[in-house]
Design a protein around this motif. Sequence first.
Motif, PDB file in Angstrom:
ATOM      1  N   LEU A  75      88.962  48.343  30.909  1.00 48.28           N
ATOM      2  CA  LEU A  75      87.791  49.804  30.558  1.00 48.28           C
ATOM      3  C   LEU A  75      88.479  49.978  28.526  1.00 48.28           C
ATOM      4  O   LEU A  75      89.129  49.657  28.056  1.00 48.28           O
ATOM      5  CB  LEU A  75      88.782  51.133  30.974  1.00 48.28           C
ATOM      6  N   GLY A  76      87.150  50.127  27.845  1.00 48.88           N
ATOM      7  CA  GLY A  76      87.628  49.899  25.961  1.00 48.88           C
ATOM      8  C   GLY A  76      87.615  48.322  25.603  1.00 48.88           C
ATOM      9  O   GLY A  76      88.815  47.807  25.314  1.00 48.88           O
ATOM     10  N   CYS A  77      87.097  47.849  26.197  1.00 47.45           N
ATOM     11  CA  CYS A  77      87.214  45.931  26.602  1.00 47.45           C
ATOM     12  C   CYS A  77      86.795  45.766  25.075  1.00 47.45           C
ATOM     13  O   CYS A  77      87.729  44.811  24.547  1.00 47.45           O
ATOM     14  CB  CYS A  77      86.444  45.026  27.824  1.00 47.45           C
ATOM     15  N   GLY A  78      86.367  46.548  24.181  1.00 50.61           N
ATOM     16  CA  GLY A  78      86.029  46.258  22.464  1.00 50.61           C
ATOM     17  C   GLY A  78      85.476  44.889  22.451  1.00 50.61           C
ATOM     18  O   GLY A  78      84.871  44.453  23.127  1.00 50.61           O
ATOM     19  N   PRO A  79      85.861  44.381  21.799  1.00 53.76           N
ATOM     20  CA  PRO A  79      85.398  42.630  21.117  1.00 53.76           C
ATOM     21  C   PRO A  79      85.948  41.901  22.072  1.00 53.76           C
ATOM     22  O   PRO A  79      85.545  40.535  22.133  1.00 53.76           O
ATOM     23  CB  PRO A  79      85.904  41.916  19.373  1.00 53.76           C
ATOM     24  N   ALA A  80      86.305  41.748  22.810  1.00 59.43           N
ATOM     25  CA  ALA A  80      86.835  40.653  24.335  1.00 59.43           C
ATOM     26  C   ALA A  80      88.321  40.136  24.238  1.00 59.43           C
ATOM     27  O   ALA A  80      88.191  39.074  25.499  1.00 59.43           O
ATOM     28  CB  ALA A  80      85.366  40.446  25.011  1.00 59.43           C
ATOM     29  N   THR A  81      88.672  40.236  23.005  1.00 57.00           N
ATOM     30  CA  THR A  81      89.542  39.031  22.841  1.00 57.00           C
ATOM     31  C   THR A  81      90.535  38.873  24.054  1.00 57.00           C
ATOM     32  O   THR A  81      91.269  37.424  24.654  1.00 57.00           O
ATOM     33  CB  THR A  81      90.900  39.334  21.596  1.00 57.00           C
ATOM     34  N   GLN A 102      77.607  49.481  20.852  1.00 57.81           N
ATOM     35  CA  GLN A 102      76.925  48.488  21.590  1.00 57.81           C
ATOM     36  C   GLN A 102      77.438  47.529  20.085  1.00 57.81           C
ATOM     37  O   GLN A 102      77.586  46.262  20.714  1.00 57.81           O
ATOM     38  CB  GLN A 102      75.944  49.019  20.820  1.00 57.81           C
ATOM     39  N   GLU A 103      78.334  47.336  19.019  1.00 61.46           N
ATOM     40  CA  GLU A 103      78.156  46.466  18.227  1.00 61.46           C
ATOM     41  C   GLU A 103      79.850  46.008  18.406  1.00 61.46           C
ATOM     42  O   GLU A 103      79.920  44.427  18.136  1.00 61.46           O
ATOM     43  CB  GLU A 103      78.699  47.333  16.334  1.00 61.46           C
ATOM     44  N   MET A 104      81.171  46.096  19.086  1.00 63.82           N
ATOM     45  CA  MET A 104      81.957  45.522  19.459  1.00 63.82           C
ATOM     46  C   MET A 104      81.483  44.549  20.769  1.00 63.82           C
ATOM     47  O   MET A 104      81.493  43.597  20.954  1.00 63.82           O
ATOM     48  CB  MET A 104      83.164  47.014  20.275  1.00 63.82           C
ATOM     49  N   LEU A 105      80.388  45.471  21.781  1.00 57.25           N
ATOM     50  CA  LEU A 105      79.851  44.419  22.478  1.00 57.25           C
ATOM     51  C   LEU A 105      79.367  43.531  22.793  1.00 57.25           C
ATOM     52  O   LEU A 105      79.024  42.627  23.171  1.00 57.25           O
ATOM     53  CB  LEU A 105      79.095  45.703  23.946  1.00 57.25           C
ATOM     54  N   HIS A 107      79.856  41.097  19.296  1.00 60.18           N
ATOM     55  CA  HIS A 107      80.902  41.016  19.073  1.00 60.18           C
ATOM     56  C   HIS A 107      81.421  40.114  20.593  1.00 60.18           C
ATOM     57  O   HIS A 107      81.820  38.776  20.803  1.00 60.18           O
ATOM     58  CB  HIS A 107      81.845  41.094  18.388  1.00 60.18           C
ATOM     59  N   ALA A 108      81.607  40.833  21.417  1.00 62.62           N
ATOM     60  CA  ALA A 108      82.283  40.171  22.808  1.00 62.62           C
ATOM     61  C   ALA A 108      81.306  38.873  23.706  1.00 62.62           C
ATOM     62  O   ALA A 108      81.939  39.019  24.131  1.00 62.62           O
ATOM     63  CB  ALA A 108      82.839  41.459  24.325  1.00 62.62           C
ATOM     64  N   ARG A 109      80.253  39.795  23.755  1.00 58.90           N
ATOM     65  CA  ARG A 109      78.882  38.112  24.730  1.00 58.90           C
ATOM     66  C   ARG A 109      78.780  37.626  24.148  1.00 58.90           C
ATOM     67  O   ARG A 109      79.099  36.539  23.866  1.00 58.90           O
ATOM     68  CB  ARG A 109      77.581  39.155  24.724  1.00 58.90           C
ATOM     69  N   ALA A 110      78.909  37.740  22.271  1.00 60.25           N
ATOM     70  CA  ALA A 110      79.200  36.275  21.716  1.00 60.25           C
ATOM     71  C   ALA A 110      80.399  35.189  21.577  1.00 60.25           C
ATOM     72  O   ALA A 110      80.017  34.263  21.804  1.00 60.25           O
ATOM     73  CB  ALA A 110      79.367  36.461  19.702  1.00 60.25           C
ATOM     74  N   HIS A 111      81.515  36.553  21.712  1.00 58.56           N
ATOM     75  CA  HIS A 111      82.847  35.529  22.527  1.00 58.56           C
ATOM     76  C   HIS A 111      82.808  34.495  23.347  1.00 58.56           C
ATOM     77  O   HIS A 111      83.705  33.650  23.191  1.00 58.56           O
ATOM     78  CB  HIS A 111      84.321  36.544  21.874  1.00 58.56           C
TER      79      HIS A 111
END
Length: 293
Positions: A75-81, A102-105, A107-111
């Motif tokens: 919950l609330g994963c942000g950029p998923a680091t 959407q912007e955080m996600l 970055h998350a998918r790219a990471h």
Amino acid sequence: MNLPRISLLPTFLRELLSDQTLPREPEPDAIMEDVDQVAAFSETGRAESTLAASYLFHTARASQALQGCKRVVDLGCGPATQLIQIASINPEIEFVGVDMSQEMLRHARAHADEAGVRNVSFMTGDITKLDAFEPQSVDGVISTVSLHHLPTAGHLEGCFREIQRILKPGGALYLADFGRLKSLKSVIFFAYMNRDRDPHQLLLDYERSLRAAFLLSDFQKLAKGFLDGAVNVFSTFKVPLLIVLKTPDKELPAEKIAILNRMRDGLNPRFKYDLDDMRTFFKLGGLKNDVFH
């Protein structure tokens, strides 16, 4: 916390002996959608900083709670680091990261792609209204240092209500966040104690987070009201700078323990010091079963 512990003493005593005077200041919503702010937040979190210690601590502790799970929601994963590190240690678990930004996600998918981690997916969602998940449909729920982003105590209660709804009976839980301190002086001390080595954006984010934190008593009340009796609430010793809510630990396979300890050994010495401080203050606060040597 890489500084002589004696320097913590005035702040420690202030928090122990003072009354609660610091009001909660929710973080501005715009920060999580601003392209430049999100990029700075993502890049700072993955750069060499004190966050390395925090990430590894939560990865180890969350992994202990999650053993045996098949599907876990962050919950609330942000950029998923943090999520990517946990998922890489637990490749047998399917993780779903949820965030409103959407912007955080992006970055998350790219990471996740860059890290080559395949057991993670992402969805846009409000963590207080998890309509995409059926009742009792997930084996575990995690959230690491994200709940303070919620606007109000009512939203926090809504999040706990949704956790109760989607988590299977006996499911695993690991929630970690800041606790609200009593004094603004204490917030400034902790937020800027590493100003000689961390970027300004990270320090500013830390200050905002501490100002937005909920009280330890808020988490204790909600855990009692919405979560299974097996959930325990821990905080750093005497001063709840950090709070953890979790289900009982399950035994980690030896290979995972070995990986976590290699990761600790690979930390910059000053970040290893920070990790060991977290371990010590949580151990004194009652959190047992430390997997690090």
